[in-house]
Scaffold this motif. Sequence first.
Motif, PDB file in Angstrom:
ATOM      1  N   HIS A  81      -6.060  26.684  40.294  1.00  0.00           N
ATOM      2  CA  HIS A  81      -6.738  25.395  40.107  1.00  0.00           C
ATOM      3  C   HIS A  81      -6.032  24.308  40.910  1.00  0.00           C
ATOM      4  CE1 HIS A  81      -7.577  21.720  37.540  1.00  0.00           C
ATOM      5  NE2 HIS A  81      -8.761  22.067  37.983  1.00  0.00           N
ATOM      6  N   ALA A  82      -4.715  24.267  40.829  1.00  0.00           N
ATOM      7  CA  ALA A  82      -3.947  23.272  41.589  1.00  0.00           C
ATOM      8  C   ALA A  82      -4.155  23.462  43.095  1.00  0.00           C
ATOM      9  CB  ALA A  82      -2.464  23.369  41.235  1.00  0.00           C
ATOM     10  N   ARG A  83      -4.198  24.699  43.549  1.00  0.00           N
ATOM     11  CA  ARG A  83      -4.426  24.966  44.975  1.00  0.00           C
ATOM     12  C   ARG A  83      -5.820  24.515  45.406  1.00  0.00           C
ATOM     13  NH1 ARG A  83      -2.197  31.097  44.558  1.00  0.00           N
ATOM     14  NH2 ARG A  83       0.030  30.672  44.765  1.00  0.00           N
ATOM     15  N   ALA A  84      -6.819  24.777  44.568  1.00  0.00           N
ATOM     16  CA  ALA A  84      -8.188  24.346  44.897  1.00  0.00           C
ATOM     17  C   ALA A  84      -8.259  22.828  44.987  1.00  0.00           C
ATOM     18  CB  ALA A  84      -9.172  24.873  43.860  1.00  0.00           C
ATOM     19  N   LEU A  85      -7.581  22.146  44.064  1.00  0.00           N
ATOM     20  CA  LEU A  85      -7.555  20.676  44.097  1.00  0.00           C
ATOM     21  C   LEU A  85      -6.852  20.168  45.345  1.00  0.00           C
ATOM     22  CD1 LEU A  85      -6.714  19.858  40.367  1.00  0.00           C
ATOM     23  CD2 LEU A  85      -8.922  19.550  41.534  1.00  0.00           C
ATOM     24  N   ARG A  87      -6.578  21.494  48.190  1.00  0.00           N
ATOM     25  CA  ARG A  87      -7.373  21.780  49.393  1.00  0.00           C
ATOM     26  C   ARG A  87      -8.731  21.093  49.345  1.00  0.00           C
ATOM     27  NH1 ARG A  87      -3.835  25.700  48.649  1.00  0.00           N
ATOM     28  NH2 ARG A  87      -2.980  26.827  50.419  1.00  0.00           N
ATOM     29  N   ALA A  88      -9.001  20.364  48.273  1.00  0.00           N
ATOM     30  CA  ALA A  88     -10.265  19.646  48.081  1.00  0.00           C
ATOM     31  C   ALA A  88     -11.478  20.563  48.244  1.00  0.00           C
ATOM     32  CB  ALA A  88     -10.346  18.445  49.022  1.00  0.00           C
ATOM     33  N   LEU A  89     -11.365  21.799  47.739  1.00  0.00           N
ATOM     34  CA  LEU A  89     -12.479  22.748  47.814  1.00  0.00           C
ATOM     35  C   LEU A  89     -13.491  22.459  46.706  1.00  0.00           C
ATOM     36  CD1 LEU A  89     -10.568  26.095  48.441  1.00  0.00           C
ATOM     37  CD2 LEU A  89     -11.864  24.734  50.094  1.00  0.00           C
ATOM     38  N   PRO A  90     -14.769  22.666  46.980  1.00  0.00           N
ATOM     39  CA  PRO A  90     -15.755  22.557  45.910  1.00  0.00           C
ATOM     40  C   PRO A  90     -15.398  23.559  44.809  1.00  0.00           C
ATOM     41  CG  PRO A  90     -16.837  22.700  48.049  1.00  0.00           C
ATOM     42  CD  PRO A  90     -15.382  22.995  48.268  1.00  0.00           C
ATOM     43  N   ARG A  91     -15.453  23.110  43.554  1.00  0.00           N
ATOM     44  CA  ARG A  91     -14.981  23.951  42.461  1.00  0.00           C
ATOM     45  C   ARG A  91     -15.740  23.625  41.183  1.00  0.00           C
ATOM     46  NH1 ARG A  91     -12.331  19.940  44.289  1.00  0.00           N
ATOM     47  NH2 ARG A  91     -11.943  18.228  42.866  1.00  0.00           N
ATOM     48  N   ALA A  92     -15.746  24.592  40.300  1.00  0.00           N
ATOM     49  CA  ALA A  92     -16.283  24.428  38.951  1.00  0.00           C
ATOM     50  C   ALA A  92     -15.249  24.998  37.999  1.00  0.00           C
ATOM     51  CB  ALA A  92     -17.615  25.165  38.808  1.00  0.00           C
ATOM     52  N   VAL A  93     -15.101  24.383  36.834  1.00  0.00           N
ATOM     53  CA  VAL A  93     -14.138  24.864  35.848  1.00  0.00           C
ATOM     54  C   VAL A  93     -14.841  25.182  34.536  1.00  0.00           C
ATOM     55  CG1 VAL A  93     -12.152  23.628  36.805  1.00  0.00           C
ATOM     56  CG2 VAL A  93     -13.527  22.555  35.008  1.00  0.00           C
ATOM     57  N   PHE A  94     -14.240  26.102  33.809  1.00  0.00           N
ATOM     58  CA  PHE A  94     -14.693  26.428  32.456  1.00  0.00           C
ATOM     59  C   PHE A  94     -13.433  26.472  31.615  1.00  0.00           C
ATOM     60  CE2 PHE A  94     -16.424  28.587  28.864  1.00  0.00           C
ATOM     61  CZ  PHE A  94     -17.801  28.491  28.943  1.00  0.00           C
ATOM     62  N   THR A  95     -13.390  25.640  30.589  1.00  0.00           N
ATOM     63  CA  THR A  95     -12.221  25.597  29.710  1.00  0.00           C
ATOM     64  C   THR A  95     -12.515  26.333  28.403  1.00  0.00           C
ATOM     65  OG1 THR A  95     -12.836  23.526  28.631  1.00  0.00           O
ATOM     66  CG2 THR A  95     -11.532  23.364  30.675  1.00  0.00           C
ATOM     67  N   HIS A  96     -11.455  26.702  27.715  1.00  0.00           N
ATOM     68  CA  HIS A  96     -11.605  27.414  26.446  1.00  0.00           C
ATOM     69  C   HIS A  96     -12.433  26.606  25.453  1.00  0.00           C
ATOM     70  CE1 HIS A  96     -10.570  29.506  22.743  1.00  0.00           C
ATOM     71  NE2 HIS A  96     -10.424  30.553  23.529  1.00  0.00           N
ATOM     72  N   ASP A  97     -12.311  25.295  25.499  1.00  0.00           N
ATOM     73  CA  ASP A  97     -13.063  24.429  24.587  1.00  0.00           C
ATOM     74  C   ASP A  97     -14.569  24.618  24.698  1.00  0.00           C
ATOM     75  OD1 ASP A  97     -10.673  23.283  23.725  1.00  0.00           O
ATOM     76  OD2 ASP A  97     -10.795  21.631  25.154  1.00  0.00           O
ATOM     77  N   LEU A  98     -15.057  25.045  25.850  1.00  0.00           N
ATOM     78  CA  LEU A  98     -16.499  25.168  26.048  1.00  0.00           C
ATOM     79  C   LEU A  98     -17.111  26.315  25.247  1.00  0.00           C
ATOM     80  CD1 LEU A  98     -16.895  24.310  29.834  1.00  0.00           C
ATOM     81  CD2 LEU A  98     -16.706  22.807  27.848  1.00  0.00           C
ATOM     82  N   PHE A  99     -16.280  27.211  24.727  1.00  0.00           N
ATOM     83  CA  PHE A  99     -16.808  28.270  23.866  1.00  0.00           C
ATOM     84  C   PHE A  99     -17.251  27.718  22.516  1.00  0.00           C
ATOM     85  CE2 PHE A  99     -13.955  31.169  26.460  1.00  0.00           C
ATOM     86  CZ  PHE A  99     -14.998  31.769  27.142  1.00  0.00           C
ATOM     87  N   THR A 100     -16.824  26.500  22.168  1.00  0.00           N
ATOM     88  CA  THR A 100     -17.163  25.928  20.862  1.00  0.00           C
ATOM     89  C   THR A 100     -18.245  24.865  20.947  1.00  0.00           C
ATOM     90  OG1 THR A 100     -15.438  24.239  21.016  1.00  0.00           O
ATOM     91  CG2 THR A 100     -14.811  26.358  20.025  1.00  0.00           C
ATOM     92  N   THR A 101     -18.700  24.534  22.136  1.00  0.00           N
ATOM     93  CA  THR A 101     -19.767  23.547  22.284  1.00  0.00           C
ATOM     94  C   THR A 101     -21.089  24.278  22.497  1.00  0.00           C
ATOM     95  OG1 THR A 101     -19.390  23.404  24.652  1.00  0.00           O
ATOM     96  CG2 THR A 101     -18.210  21.821  23.278  1.00  0.00           C
ATOM     97  N   GLY A 102     -22.161  23.570  22.374  1.00  0.00           N
ATOM     98  CA  GLY A 102     -23.450  24.244  22.500  1.00  0.00           C
ATOM     99  C   GLY A 102     -24.423  23.593  23.447  1.00  0.00           C
ATOM    100  N   ASN A 103     -23.947  22.614  24.218  1.00  0.00           N
ATOM    101  CA  ASN A 103     -24.865  21.936  25.130  1.00  0.00           C
ATOM    102  C   ASN A 103     -24.091  21.247  26.253  1.00  0.00           C
ATOM    103  OD1 ASN A 103     -24.417  18.936  24.401  1.00  0.00           O
ATOM    104  ND2 ASN A 103     -24.721  19.914  22.420  1.00  0.00           N
ATOM    105  N   ASP A 104     -24.806  20.876  27.274  1.00  0.00           N
ATOM    106  CA  ASP A 104     -24.197  20.303  28.477  1.00  0.00           C
ATOM    107  C   ASP A 104     -23.444  19.001  28.190  1.00  0.00           C
ATOM    108  OD1 ASP A 104     -23.823  20.247  31.384  1.00  0.00           O
ATOM    109  OD2 ASP A 104     -25.224  18.557  31.344  1.00  0.00           O
ATOM    110  N   ARG A 105     -24.013  18.126  27.373  1.00  0.00           N
ATOM    111  CA  ARG A 105     -23.349  16.848  27.064  1.00  0.00           C
ATOM    112  C   ARG A 105     -21.994  17.084  26.411  1.00  0.00           C
ATOM    113  NH1 ARG A 105     -26.418  14.679  22.947  1.00  0.00           N
ATOM    114  NH2 ARG A 105     -24.923  15.686  21.582  1.00  0.00           N
ATOM    115  N   ASP A 106     -21.957  17.976  25.423  1.00  0.00           N
ATOM    116  CA  ASP A 106     -20.696  18.257  24.737  1.00  0.00           C
ATOM    117  C   ASP A 106     -19.718  19.000  25.643  1.00  0.00           C
ATOM    118  OD1 ASP A 106     -21.683  16.972  22.506  1.00  0.00           O
ATOM    119  OD2 ASP A 106     -22.240  18.823  21.469  1.00  0.00           O
ATOM    120  N   ASN A 107     -20.235  19.853  26.523  1.00  0.00           N
ATOM    121  CA  ASN A 107     -19.372  20.536  27.492  1.00  0.00           C
ATOM    122  C   ASN A 107     -18.645  19.522  28.370  1.00  0.00           C
ATOM    123  OD1 ASN A 107     -20.223  23.046  26.591  1.00  0.00           O
ATOM    124  ND2 ASN A 107     -21.534  23.443  28.350  1.00  0.00           N
ATOM    125  N   ARG A 108     -19.405  18.590  28.936  1.00  0.00           N
ATOM    126  CA  ARG A 108     -18.799  17.589  29.816  1.00  0.00           C
ATOM    127  C   ARG A 108     -17.805  16.721  29.065  1.00  0.00           C
ATOM    128  NH1 ARG A 108     -22.646  14.362  31.082  1.00  0.00           N
ATOM    129  NH2 ARG A 108     -24.375  15.491  30.162  1.00  0.00           N
TER     130      ARG A 108
END
Length: 144
Positions: A81-85, A87-108
């Motif tokens: 993740h630090a290397r991607a940042l 190098r300013a590469l386009p990236r998407a992340v998924f955190t452990h917290d997202l397993f407990t949310t149920g929609n895009d608003r709460d994910n963000r």
Amino acid sequence: MSEASEAPIRFDTKIAVLLREDLETWQRLNVTAFLVSGLGAQLPELIGEPYEDGDGVPYLPMFRQPVLVFEATKETLTTAHARALSRALPRAVFTHDLFTTGNDRDNRAAVRAVPTGELDLVGLAVYGPRNAVDKVVKGARMHP
């Protein structure tokens, strides 16, 4: 000459997904799907032409190149993740917290609530020049 007999296309870019090695199978699949959707939505040049079967039934277009899936330890994922940042590469992340949310608003909101260095990453997708992406995923292994 038909499309099937032409030489294979070589890409100078790479799409890579890096998953934390301790995820359950359903989590790996879910995280991968979410991560690559971010790349496809933000980078339309990654999307190929629509498909059509022999009867003319149309299908949605997909990525124009392969997606390579890797797995790694939590520490390697954090380093990637630090290397991607850096190098300013386009990236998407998924955190452990997202397993407990149920929609895009709460994910963000869940990602926004945590400083960059404290994100509990379980997945990362990156796109860019092959050599830059290779450096980002260094230390990871291909997903079995």
